[in-house]
Design an enzyme around this catalytic site. Sequence first.
Site, mmCIF file in Angstrom:
data_model
loop_
_atom_site.group_PDB
_atom_site.id
_atom_site.type_symbol
_atom_site.label_atom_id
_atom_site.label_comp_id
_atom_site.label_asym_id
_atom_site.label_seq_id
_atom_site.Cartn_x
_atom_site.Cartn_y
_atom_site.Cartn_z
ATOM 1 N N THR A 206 0.854 -1.207 0.000
ATOM 2 C CA THR A 206 0.000 0.000 0.000
ATOM 3 C C THR A 206 0.874 1.236 0.000
ATOM 4 O O THR A 206 1.992 1.211 0.514
ATOM 5 C CB THR A 206 -0.906 0.066 1.243
ATOM 6 O OG1 THR A 206 -1.699 -1.110 1.334
ATOM 7 C CG2 THR A 206 -1.839 1.278 1.228
ATOM 8 N N THR A 257 -0.754 1.667 6.282
ATOM 9 C CA THR A 257 -0.352 0.550 5.435
ATOM 10 C C THR A 257 -0.260 -0.682 6.343
ATOM 11 O O THR A 257 -0.041 -0.540 7.550
ATOM 12 C CB THR A 257 1.017 0.786 4.764
ATOM 13 O OG1 THR A 257 2.003 0.971 5.781
ATOM 14 C CG2 THR A 257 1.000 1.998 3.864
ATOM 15 N N GLY A 260 -4.940 -4.517 6.879
ATOM 16 C CA GLY A 260 -6.125 -3.665 6.879
ATOM 17 C C GLY A 260 -7.194 -4.094 7.859
ATOM 18 O O GLY A 260 -7.867 -3.256 8.474
#
Length: 360
Positions: A206, A257, A260
Amino acid sequence: MLGAAALPMVRAANAQERPRNIVVSSANGVAACAKAMEVLKAGGDTLDAVVAGVNIVELDPNDTSVGYGGLPNEDGVVELDASCMHGPTRRGGAVGAIRGIKTPSKIAQLVMAETDHMMLVGEGALRFAKAYGFPEEDLLTDKSRLAWRMWKREMRDRTGHSNWESGIDGPPKAPKMAELKKAFPGFDEETLAWAYEVATNPPHGTINCMALNEKGEMSAVTTTSGLAWKIAGRLGDSPIIGGGLWLDQDVGGAGSTGRGEENLRVCGAHTIIEKMRQGMSPREAALDALKRVSRNFDDDRKRLGELDLSFYALRKDGEYAGASLWDKRSAGAAGGAQFAVCAADGQSHRENSVYLYERK
Ligand code: GLY
């Protein structure tokens, strides 16, 4: 817990009286910060700046956690997520599980600017992107396809059997690297070792990127290919406004990041902004959010050791911080806890994040 022990590593506060241009991102965003700074210096909008910045990473086939070349889902299909927030207009947009589009951050920005919706997902998001002239493309590279095939090959039943390698009728197995070289000809040892690592320890990269300009305006974006080998349709925190990204023009921005699902359990980015609103510094607020993650595991470091999670925070006055759950990333992943910064007067560079725990 290392909250206090980590203090000497903390970047000194960057509080300032007048706003100045500054861009902060996750560690993979050194080039993104530099590009965003270029846009800010040319007088561009803060959201245009961060989107232009992360586009570099989205289009980079060698970043296997974002955009083109990102690691695919369990079906071998790349599904991308992105969200953005524009401070001056207090608006946001997001896309989830979009396929075939290299730059999902641009589509999130279009959802924000051109619709009265906030989030589009899957097939609808792709159709929307195509309506704006974005070509539908194959987002797999040779490298990400190799990693996906390696993952399938390494999936085994309890006897150690995998359908994706020759069975009991095959010749005796060579040592692992020799075996992999035979199974995947044309790839060098370094690439094979990387593919084996990501196949057996699914990563979630990410990029989060946030900007503040001289007028005090702020914007932020987060974009990702999400968790490698995920179930099709899985969304992580990146497209969830309030989870992987939040920005309040009166306070600042935050993003994340890493794993999640664990961020979503503490609504991390929104939590950080509210903590900053109540007076915490970016560093304190980001560490506080990480403590909530730790609390969800009863502070059990063994279980927490399975995951990586990092937050980034940029306050309206220019003070910023990166904070990670661990000082080093989990097994095999290179690098320690860092983030990228570009201030108007300097080169884009990495700085150390503060962290909650040290890996042994
Ligand atoms: N933070 C990225 C993801 O979990 O998808």
